[in-house]
Design a protein around this motif. Structure first.
Motif, PDB file in Angstrom:
ATOM      1  N   VAL B 107      -3.319   4.282 -14.733  1.00 22.23           N
ATOM      2  CA  VAL B 107      -3.071   4.052 -16.249  1.00 22.23           C
ATOM      3  C   VAL B 107      -2.040   2.862 -15.919  1.00 22.23           C
ATOM      4  CG1 VAL B 107      -2.082   4.602 -18.247  1.00 22.23           C
ATOM      5  CG2 VAL B 107      -3.712   5.925 -17.197  1.00 22.23           C
ATOM      6  N   VAL B 108      -0.948   2.943 -15.260  1.00 20.85           N
ATOM      7  CA  VAL B 108       0.142   2.352 -15.373  1.00 20.85           C
ATOM      8  C   VAL B 108      -0.245   0.878 -14.696  1.00 20.85           C
ATOM      9  CG1 VAL B 108       2.426   1.816 -14.113  1.00 20.85           C
ATOM     10  CG2 VAL B 108       2.185   4.127 -15.285  1.00 20.85           C
ATOM     11  N   VAL B 109      -0.873   0.943 -13.470  1.00 19.68           N
ATOM     12  CA  VAL B 109      -1.534  -0.267 -12.930  1.00 19.68           C
ATOM     13  C   VAL B 109      -2.466  -1.010 -13.779  1.00 19.68           C
ATOM     14  CG1 VAL B 109      -2.682  -1.280 -11.152  1.00 19.68           C
ATOM     15  CG2 VAL B 109      -0.953   0.435 -10.782  1.00 19.68           C
ATOM     16  N   GLY B 223      -1.081  -4.661  -6.967  1.00 16.31           N
ATOM     17  CA  GLY B 223      -1.464  -3.540  -7.757  1.00 16.31           C
ATOM     18  C   GLY B 223      -1.418  -2.135  -6.590  1.00 16.31           C
ATOM     19  N   ALA B 224      -1.731  -2.186  -5.527  1.00 17.80           N
ATOM     20  CA  ALA B 224      -1.447  -1.124  -4.590  1.00 17.80           C
ATOM     21  C   ALA B 224       0.052  -0.748  -4.580  1.00 17.80           C
ATOM     22  CB  ALA B 224      -2.178  -1.622  -3.081  1.00 17.80           C
ATOM     23  N   LEU B 225       0.735  -1.807  -4.337  1.00 18.63           N
ATOM     24  CA  LEU B 225       2.032  -1.398  -4.330  1.00 18.63           C
ATOM     25  C   LEU B 225       2.694  -0.735  -5.620  1.00 18.63           C
ATOM     26  CD1 LEU B 225       3.803  -4.343  -2.376  1.00 18.63           C
ATOM     27  CD2 LEU B 225       2.997  -2.284  -1.385  1.00 18.63           C
ATOM     28  N   SER B 226       2.318  -1.368  -6.637  1.00 16.41           N
ATOM     29  CA  SER B 226       2.848  -0.716  -7.953  1.00 16.41           C
ATOM     30  C   SER B 226       2.125   0.661  -8.236  1.00 16.41           C
ATOM     31  CB  SER B 226       2.862  -1.628  -9.336  1.00 16.41           C
ATOM     32  OG  SER B 226       1.544  -2.175  -9.340  1.00 16.41           O
ATOM     33  N   PHE B 227       0.919   0.889  -7.771  1.00 19.09           N
ATOM     34  CA  PHE B 227       0.361   2.452  -7.948  1.00 19.09           C
ATOM     35  C   PHE B 227       1.192   3.470  -7.259  1.00 19.09           C
ATOM     36  CE2 PHE B 227      -2.677   5.644  -7.448  1.00 19.09           C
ATOM     37  CZ  PHE B 227      -3.789   5.497  -8.208  1.00 19.09           C
ATOM     38  N   ILE B 231       3.840   6.265  -9.033  1.00 13.06           N
ATOM     39  CA  ILE B 231       3.649   7.808  -8.796  1.00 13.06           C
ATOM     40  C   ILE B 231       5.037   8.147  -8.510  1.00 13.06           C
ATOM     41  CG2 ILE B 231       2.829   9.396  -7.159  1.00 13.06           C
ATOM     42  CD1 ILE B 231       0.216   7.870  -6.852  1.00 13.06           C
ATOM     43  N   LEU B 232       5.833   7.357  -7.854  1.00 11.55           N
ATOM     44  CA  LEU B 232       7.227   7.711  -7.396  1.00 11.55           C
ATOM     45  C   LEU B 232       8.063   7.966  -8.545  1.00 11.55           C
ATOM     46  CD1 LEU B 232       8.292   5.826  -4.231  1.00 11.55           C
ATOM     47  CD2 LEU B 232       8.179   8.494  -4.490  1.00 11.55           C
ATOM     48  N   ASP B 233       7.983   6.844  -9.308  1.00 20.85           N
ATOM     49  CA  ASP B 233       8.680   6.823 -10.731  1.00 20.85           C
ATOM     50  C   ASP B 233       8.270   7.919 -11.675  1.00 20.85           C
ATOM     51  OD1 ASP B 233      10.307   4.947  -9.730  1.00 20.85           O
ATOM     52  OD2 ASP B 233       9.617   3.107 -11.150  1.00 20.85           O
ATOM     53  N   ALA B 234       7.164   8.165 -11.907  1.00 21.49           N
ATOM     54  CA  ALA B 234       6.795   9.410 -12.947  1.00 21.49           C
ATOM     55  C   ALA B 234       7.269  10.565 -12.307  1.00 21.49           C
ATOM     56  CB  ALA B 234       5.396   9.272 -12.770  1.00 21.49           C
ATOM     57  N   VAL B 280       2.075   8.626  -1.481  1.00 24.94           N
ATOM     58  CA  VAL B 280       2.731   7.261  -1.615  1.00 24.94           C
ATOM     59  C   VAL B 280       2.627   6.591  -0.303  1.00 24.94           C
ATOM     60  CG1 VAL B 280       4.708   6.348  -1.908  1.00 24.94           C
ATOM     61  CG2 VAL B 280       4.285   7.974  -3.413  1.00 24.94           C
ATOM     62  N   LEU B 281       2.620   7.160   0.840  1.00 22.48           N
ATOM     63  CA  LEU B 281       2.516   6.589   2.125  1.00 22.48           C
ATOM     64  C   LEU B 281       1.126   6.441   2.463  1.00 22.48           C
ATOM     65  CD1 LEU B 281       3.875   6.080   4.801  1.00 22.48           C
ATOM     66  CD2 LEU B 281       3.198   8.289   5.543  1.00 22.48           C
ATOM     67  N   ALA B 282      -0.106   6.931   2.065  1.00 19.36           N
ATOM     68  CA  ALA B 282      -1.281   6.561   2.073  1.00 19.36           C
ATOM     69  C   ALA B 282      -1.596   5.323   1.374  1.00 19.36           C
ATOM     70  CB  ALA B 282      -2.242   7.470   1.720  1.00 19.36           C
ATOM     71  N   ILE B 283      -1.177   5.198   0.217  1.00 24.45           N
ATOM     72  CA  ILE B 283      -1.204   3.937  -0.685  1.00 24.45           C
ATOM     73  C   ILE B 283      -0.568   2.881  -0.052  1.00 24.45           C
ATOM     74  CG2 ILE B 283      -0.857   3.012  -2.923  1.00 24.45           C
ATOM     75  CD1 ILE B 283      -1.258   6.053  -4.078  1.00 24.45           C
ATOM     76  N   ASN B 284       0.699   2.862   0.283  1.00 25.32           N
ATOM     77  CA  ASN B 284       1.382   1.907   0.904  1.00 25.32           C
ATOM     78  C   ASN B 284       0.635   1.482   2.316  1.00 25.32           C
ATOM     79  OD1 ASN B 284       3.605   1.712  -1.246  1.00 25.32           O
ATOM     80  ND2 ASN B 284       5.087   3.072   0.152  1.00 25.32           N
ATOM     81  N   LEU B 285       0.408   2.376   2.930  1.00 22.51           N
ATOM     82  CA  LEU B 285      -0.415   2.013   4.234  1.00 22.51           C
ATOM     83  C   LEU B 285      -1.580   0.932   3.993  1.00 22.51           C
ATOM     84  CD1 LEU B 285      -0.805   5.174   6.426  1.00 22.51           C
ATOM     85  CD2 LEU B 285       0.320   3.015   7.128  1.00 22.51           C
ATOM     86  N   MET B 286      -2.419   1.613   2.763  1.00 25.00           N
ATOM     87  CA  MET B 286      -3.294   0.698   2.126  1.00 25.00           C
ATOM     88  C   MET B 286      -3.118  -0.800   1.874  1.00 25.00           C
ATOM     89  SD  MET B 286      -6.183   2.952   0.242  1.00 25.00           S
ATOM     90  CE  MET B 286      -5.534   2.162  -1.418  1.00 25.00           C
ATOM     91  N   GLY B 287      -1.855  -0.738   1.218  1.00 22.42           N
ATOM     92  CA  GLY B 287      -1.411  -2.002   0.519  1.00 22.42           C
ATOM     93  C   GLY B 287      -0.925  -2.949   1.794  1.00 22.42           C
TER      94      GLY B 287
END
Lengths: 335, 301
Positions: B107-109, B223-227, B231-234, B280-287
């Motif tokens: 939703v946020v992204v 988009g990937a980074l803000s995903f 999650i972290l901010d929420a 978060v790590l997985a998404i950052n790796l993907m980013g």
């Protein structure tokens, strides 16, 4: 050059006005009537309500209130806290040294480990050290620091009993704080063990707050170093037979530092956001905890004033970094 | 004969599909592929969590409070990762909690990216004065530390997961505006845009059909980074009591509830944090992988 500085300063003015407007407007739309909050549990008669409303200027039109707020801000008057009745300005600056001390220590921690890590990774590009360091950096970068703080508390305070869980110093010690920096004041007090106690209190919050900047600095240093190491003058230095340590440490790092310093300067906002979480967890009496407490207490003048002061601080630092960057790198100036 | 030659020439010159090309570069980054797999598992749990979880995530087994994980003394296979102070199964709560984080990210992204791209396109094509106004407004939002602004916004709107998402989206959106505007400004100079304009393309066509597709690469990475930031901010807002409210099994909220038990029951605190970190790590790796694969400058030729 002067033109560049002036044009940068000119963009500062509308941003400042906007920031003031936002922090003013926020409080006006917050649910709950500020005057009823002041009244507390006892409630308030209608006459007293009208009187207070007039006294605080809440019965006047919005634009007049904003004008008054703005002129007050420019003279350093941010109103008084509902809870402590002290001026917001004074409260902010009496708590600010605690946050500054913590942030500085976190930044020193981050640079002391991040710069060497980045250089080592870049020099060993693609090898084991590079991979290990960069994987660790990515983990640090992805770290939910509020959880990291709890984990460190479990290990170092719970299991090992090495560090205290909250505060800046043991209650045993009491001394005047002319500078507000616990490390300096504890030395100045001359009391035995005061400095050690302050350091032990500082250790975990510093690690927690420094973790994300550390990861960012390590990653940034590595990529900046890789870029510089490909330059001709490095090849020349190598051809002249200069030792690798000298090349990497002096020639390359010095030039790689420019983007790294920018990143460090621009991470003030990140650091303050991190301070909110770190200070809340470790009961660190700084502005981060103060803001969170005030939000929960609905202490509107504090939320308003704190928001504004923090934003202005971030803006001033960013502006300074921008200008320094313009001075170092003339290409930026033309735009 | 001619035909055969031309088809052969076509085969040689045919470009591999964009997706194919992207995957070729993405695959080279092993970390990114691992990240993608973890993310796929995370998405799967988000979609089907309640049917996979061994217990109901909110069911309280009052007889079994603070049971440790199965490998510790006193633990049992009934509660693989133990139970929390109210006797709720940790594993089930973590599995069901995936959907809140996933939902927050999506939703946020979506809000931040669609709003940011639109405003960025307008700023890029608008006359100087409008562009300046838009960028000053973005500067103003960026002057506030994101978590603080989100915190105050949630205090105004009232603490809930929805409001936390709105607040985070508002805070993240200026990054998209800046990125889009910067790419639009550099793309606008190019010949293909001029020729489209000469042929008579209107502003809307220029913005969305001619220019936008060529600006997408950095936006996708963002988009990937803000995903992961979302999650972290929420989770941080939940931890401060300003996000999802108990008994929602949101990971940050779970941590907040577990805080007082940190010295007695390590598992209540450890597992939700690991869940956040791994996701978060997985998404950052993907980013990182996306950035390397989409940025033509970094492609090894």
């Amino acid at each position: 050059m002067l033109n560049y500085v002036l044009s940068r300063l000119l963009t500062f003015i509308p941003t400042f006005l906007g920031v003031t407007l936002i922090s003013f407007a926020f409080i006006r739309v917050l649910p709950g009537d500020p005057i009823m909050v002041m009244a507390g549990e006892r409630g308030m008669s209608d006459e007293r309500y009208a009187e207070l409303s007039a006294q605080l200027g809440y019965d006047r039109p919005m634009y007049a209130q904003f004008w008054e707020y703005l002129t007050g801000v420019l003279q350093g008057d941010l109103g008084n806290s509902f809870v402590t009745k002290r001026p917001v300005w004074d409260e902010f600056f009496s708590l600010f040294p605690a946050t500054l001390e913590l942030s500085l220590c976190a930044m020193i921690f981050a640079m002391a480990l991040g710069l060497p890590a980045g250089v080592i990774a870049a020099v060993n590009r693609g090898k084991f050290f590079d991979r290990a360091l960069m994987s660790t950096a990515l983990v640090g970068y992805s770290m939910p620091i509020f959880w990291w703080a709890l984990l460190l508390i479990i290990v170092f305070s719970g299991n090992l009993g090495w560090t205290p869980v909250s505060g800046r110093i043991d209650l045993l010690y009491y001394f005047p704080d002319p500078t507000g920096f616990m490390l300096i004041d504890s030395i100045a007090s001359g009391q035995k063990g005061a400095l050690v106690s302050a350091l032990r209190h500082l250790l975990l919050p510093t690690i927690v707050l420094g973790t994300i900047p550390l990861a960012v600095i390590a990653r940034q240093t590595r990529s900046a170093m890789l870029e510089v190491l490909g330059e001709d003058y490095i090849r020349t230095a190598r051809a002249k037979g200069m030792s690798p340590g000298r090349i990497n440490g002096i020639h390359a790092l010095r030039n790689a530092l420019i983007p790294v310093i920018t990143v460090i300067g621009l991470s003030v906002g990140t650091l303050l956001a991190g301070a909110i979480l770190t200070e809340t967890i470790f009961s660190w009496p700084g502005i981060g905890k103060w803001m969170v407490d005030s939000i929960f207490r609905r202490d509107y003048p504090v939320v308003q004033g704190g928001l504004l002061l923090i934003a202005v601080m971030v803006m001033v630092v960013n502006l300074t970094v921008d200008m320094l960057y313009g001075i170092i790198n003339p290409k930026i100036r033309k735009r | 004969m001619d035909d055969a030659l031309s088809t052969e020439a076509e085969m040689v010159h045919a470009r591999p599909g964009r997706l194919r090309e992207f995957w070729f570069y993405f695959r080279e980054n092993r970390g990114a592929v691992i990240g993608l797999w973890i993310f796929a598992a995370f998405a799967f749990l988000a979609l089907f969590g309640p049917w996979i979880a061994p217990h109901d995530a909110t069911a309280q087994f009052r007889a079994d409070t603070l049971v440790p994980p199965f490998w510790q003394e006193g633990g049992s296979w009934k509660y693989i990762l133990g139970t929390d102070p109210l006797g709720r199964d940790m594993l089930s709560r973590l599995i069901v909690g995936a959907r809140y984080s996933f939902f927050v990210g999506v939703v946020v992204v979506s809000i931040a990216a669609s709003g940011g791209i639109l405003i960025g396109l307008i700023a890029g094509f608008a006359p100087q004065w409008l562009d300046s106004i838009i960028m000053r407004i973005m500067d103003i939002i960026l002057a506030f530390p994101s978590l603080l602004l989100a915190l105050v916004l949630v205090a105004i709107l009232g603490p809930s997961l929805t409001n936390a998402m709105i607040a985070i989206a508002i805070v993240l959106q200026p990054h998209y505006v800046r990125l889009t505007r910067a790419s639009v400004l550099s793309e606008k100079q190019k010949d293909y845009v001029t020729s489209a304009r000469v042929v008579g393309a209107g502003y809307l066509r220029l913005m969305f059909i001619t220019v936008l597709p060529n600006c997408l690469a950095p936006i996708i990475v963002q988009g990937a980074l803000s995903f992961s930031t979302a999650i972290l901010d929420a989770a941080a807002l939940g931890f401060l009591g300003m996000g999802a409210q108990p008994p929602t099994p949101e990971w940050g909220t779970m941590l907040a509830e577990a805080r007082e038990f940190i010295l007695r029951a390590w598992w209540v605190v450890t597992f939700p944090g690991i869940a956040i970190l791994v996701t978060v790590l997985a998404i950052n790796l993907m980013g990182d992988g996306l950035r390397d694969a989409l940025d033509p400058k970094l492609k090894r030729s």
